[in-house]
Enzyme design. Structure first.
Site, PDB file in Angstrom:
ATOM      1  N   ASP A 305       1.000  -1.122   0.265  1.00 44.35           N
ATOM      2  CA  ASP A 305       0.117   0.118  -0.016  1.00 44.35           C
ATOM      3  C   ASP A 305       1.420   1.154   0.032  1.00 44.35           C
ATOM      4  O   ASP A 305       2.089   1.099   0.468  1.00 44.35           O
ATOM      5  CB  ASP A 305      -0.699   0.067   1.150  1.00 44.35           C
ATOM      6  CG  ASP A 305      -2.386   0.417   1.124  1.00 44.35           C
ATOM      7  OD1 ASP A 305      -1.982   1.529   0.170  1.00 44.35           O
ATOM      8  OD2 ASP A 305      -3.305   0.893   1.339  1.00 44.35           O
ATOM      9  N   GLU A 506     -10.428   7.049   4.171  1.00 38.40           N
ATOM     10  CA  GLU A 506      -9.231   6.678   5.636  1.00 38.40           C
ATOM     11  C   GLU A 506      -9.118   7.073   6.410  1.00 38.40           C
ATOM     12  O   GLU A 506     -10.528   8.101   7.393  1.00 38.40           O
ATOM     13  CB  GLU A 506      -8.039   6.894   4.918  1.00 38.40           C
ATOM     14  CG  GLU A 506      -8.214   6.023   3.454  1.00 38.40           C
ATOM     15  CD  GLU A 506      -6.986   6.131   2.855  1.00 38.40           C
ATOM     16  OE1 GLU A 506      -5.600   5.800   3.613  1.00 38.40           O
ATOM     17  OE2 GLU A 506      -6.684   6.195   1.902  1.00 38.40           O
TER      18      GLU A 506
END
Ligand code: BGC
Ligand code: BGC
Length: 640
Positions: A305, A506
């Site tokens: 990621d 997020e």
């Protein structure tokens, strides 16, 4: 005669020369993928191999550097549209330029370009924006999910992108997490069923088709299980935190969807920012090697990621060694790719990372590139361009919206609305006129957008205005202000308040209180006194605390983040379609109930959730809600 023979020979040479250049074994699609991988790998230098393992955000790299470093992957991060030209053609031009740059390296290995098309290709202006996964979870309709994923793939390939960082396989256990809406449900079986359906739709019949895109189940593993207060990000609470569960729970709750994804053809998997067992996932060789590769037999490639590598150890060089040796193949180093390349090269030269490990990583990446047919069709699929944002695509999204709505309460026959009655309707709330609030995060921008309707679609107020007949007087005021008529206070038969969460993504969406804004609470209070029937429509990425407002409203609809097709909401409000959505997450009465202990949830008393998992009324079943609504009325704090 002589001359003619010469010309003939020359012609033969001319015809053969390009043909011969194209038939190096790895360029021959008739050979098996493994033969092609072995042949190509044998021709690569260390620099080309490390370049192949490098994935860079397009804002940090130009095409010339892709050629120079023989880069293997480029991505658009959140908001990574071509600035100044956010159109299908603009995207195709941008992506094709990186592709051409990669193809002009000596080995001409195509670059793989990725994007987060997590609810449609939503960074592209004019693309159809589907409901976020939480709404899809409410539909419980795997065929619909596959159809949506097929359409998303079409809109992606039109822009030259064959790699999607989706589906999300997270099984969010605590809705205070800012990524709850990216997950289909708190329920593992439902996540497994729907995420597999999405994967199948993205990858199509054959991964090599020019209308298929590579799916990326993410984030491996346990991203949805992080504990409140463990986020390593200063602005965060849960995101990227610690999944504090034993291995049996990790497997039962969080790993199960991956088993199905791999059985159904997953070829790239993204690793989670989170930690388990005292280690960051990006440094977990047990879970990445023994479990994912060994036990589950995954032989696609593992992608890291965003900048996640650097978090696995305090020192960058140690971090790179640890992560690569743990099993990361493709490295998302969005900004400092040169630093990564230098560091990994040094680690290979000093023996901390073996050549075998590099060859394995590169083989994993090349294998998938061959399977995708990228060598055969590296560029944008222009045939698909006319379909982007088309009516046919919007119709599927509109249908998804209809199926995603969850009716929490419906009293006094407030719904269905009557298009032909002679009536006055007050509509309030900025969310009623906001494609941004309808769509949430990961829409044009990483965090979504709040101002102006920056893409194409139908807002709720537009949909309402189109649906009410001419005998209805409809007055929209974002702030809920309506003029007095002939000296008497403003009054309407029906009030529709649209409230909701401002867009987020997020860790910036982590929330300790899940509270409605004071603006929205005020709007509901204000409208309650002015109308006979009050309908509240909530746009949110998760259940929020609404017990008081639920009691004030006659009707309460959870519409999640429906995306661009607002008319899907009115289709159901006017009774043309029934409500079929069921809660994909348990709805708390207050945040003190979180995190839920799902195995021991009380079903009665004020410790019971406001609504259980699977709750959702239809027009016919609205009566069945009585016991939950009675409890809500008893337990709620008094309206202020
Ligand atoms: C997110 C991923 C996403 C990646 C690329 C990360 O911050 O966690 O889900 O795929 O960025 O945009
Ligand atoms: C990027 C996102 C990424 C995020 C991670 C943003 O700047 O646009 O793609 O997920 O950073 O923190």
């Amino acid at each position: 005669m002589k001359v003619r023979l010469f010309t003939l020979l020359l012609l033969l040479l001319l015809v053969q020369a390009p043909a011969r250049a194209q038939t190096l074994p790895y360029q021959n699609p008739d050979l098996s993928v493994e033969e092609r991988v072995a042949d190509l790998l044998g021709r690569m230098s260390l620099a080309e191999k490390i370049g192949q393992m490098t994935l860079v955000e397009k804002g940090s790299i130009d095409p010339a550097a892709v050629t120079r470093y023989a880069i293997g992957g480029v991505l658009s991060g959140g908001g990574g549209y071509p600035s100044g030209n956010n159109t299908v053609e603009g995207w195709a031009e941008m992506v094709n330029a990186y592709e051409e740059a990669a193809l002009s390296t000596p080995l001409a290995i195509p670059v793989i370009y990725g994007v987060d098309a997590v609810h449609g290709h939503a960074a592209l202006a004019g693309a159809v924006v589907f409901p976020h996964n939480i709404g899809i979870g409410a539909t419980r309709n795997p065929q619909l999910v596959t159809d949506i994923a097929r359409i998303t793939a079409q809109e992606m390939v039109a822009t030259g992108i064959y790699w999607n960082y989706a589906p999300v396989l997270a099984v969010p256990q605590d809705i205070r997490w800012g990524r709850t809406y990216e997950g289909y449900s708190e329920n593992t079986a439902l996540v497994t069923e729907l995420s597999t359906a999405a994967l199948v739709g993205l990858q199509g019949e054959k991964l090599s088709d020019a209308t298929s895109v590579l799916a990326t189940p993410k984030h491996f593993v346990g991203d949805g299980g992080t504990a409140f207060g463990t986020s390593p990000v200063p602005e965060g609470l849960l995101d990227r935190g610690v999944t504090d569960v034993d291995e049996a729970t990790l497997r039962a709750v969080h790993l199960a969807p991956y088993v199905s994804a791999i059985q159904n053809g997953a070829r790239s998997i993204m690793v989670s920012f989170s930690s388990w067992g005292g280690k960051r996932m990006h440094g977990q060789s047990y879970l990445l090697q023994d479990v994912l590769r060994g036990e589950l037999g995954f032989d696609g490639f593992i992608v890291s990621d965003w900048e996640a590598l650097k978090d696995v150890a305090p020192n960058y060089a140690d971090a790179v060694v640890l992560a690569i040796n743990a099993g990361i193949d493709m490295n998302m180093v969005p900004y400092d790719y040169a630093g990564f390349i230098t560091t990994l090269t040094a680690a290979v030269n000093n023996g901390e990372v073996t050549m075998e490990r590099i060859d394995e990583a590169v083989s994993n990446i090349l294998r998938v590139k061959f399977e995708m047919g990228l060598f055969e069709h590296p560029f944008a699929n222009t045939d698909a361009q006319a379909l982007v944002g088309s009516e046919a695509h919007r119709e599927v999204a509109r249908d998804a919206v209809r199926q995603s709505l969850v009716l929490l309460k419906n009293e006094n026959n407030a719904l269905p609305l009557d298009a032909n009655a002679s009536q006055t309707v007050f509509v309030a709330g900025p969310a009623a006129d906001s494609l941004g609030m309808q769509s949430g995060g990961w829409t044009l921008e990483w965090q979504g957008f709040n101002q102006n309707n920056r893409t194409e679609g139908t807002t709720l107020i537009e949909a309402l205005e189109a649906a009410f007949g001419e005998n209805t007087e409809i007055k929209y005021s974002a702030r809920g202000r309506y003029a007095a008529v002939n000296g008497s206070e403003a009054h309407a038969d029906i009030g529709i308040v649209v409230v909701g969460e401002d867009p987020y993504a997020e860790y910036l969406g982590d929330s300790a209180d899940l509270a409605l804004s004071t603006r929205d609470i005020g709007l509901i209070n204000n409208l309650r006194d002015k109308v006979d029937k009050l309908i509240v429509i909530l746009l949110s990425g998760r259940p929020v605390i609404v017990d008081t407002q639920l009691n004030q409203a006659d009707t309460f609809v959870a519409a999640w983040l429906p995306g661009s097709e607002g008319a899907g909401v009115t289709d159901v409000l006017f009774g043309g379609y029934d409500f079929v959505g069921k809660l994909p997450y348990t709805w708390p009465r207050n945040v003190g109930q979180l995190p839920f202990d799902f195995a021991h949830l009380p079903a009665e008393g004020c410790d019971a959730p406001l609504f259980p998992f699977g709750y959702g009324l239809s027009y016919a079943s609205a009566e069945a809600a009585a016991s939950w609504l009675e409890l809500a009325a008893t337990c709620a704090p008094a309206a202020s």
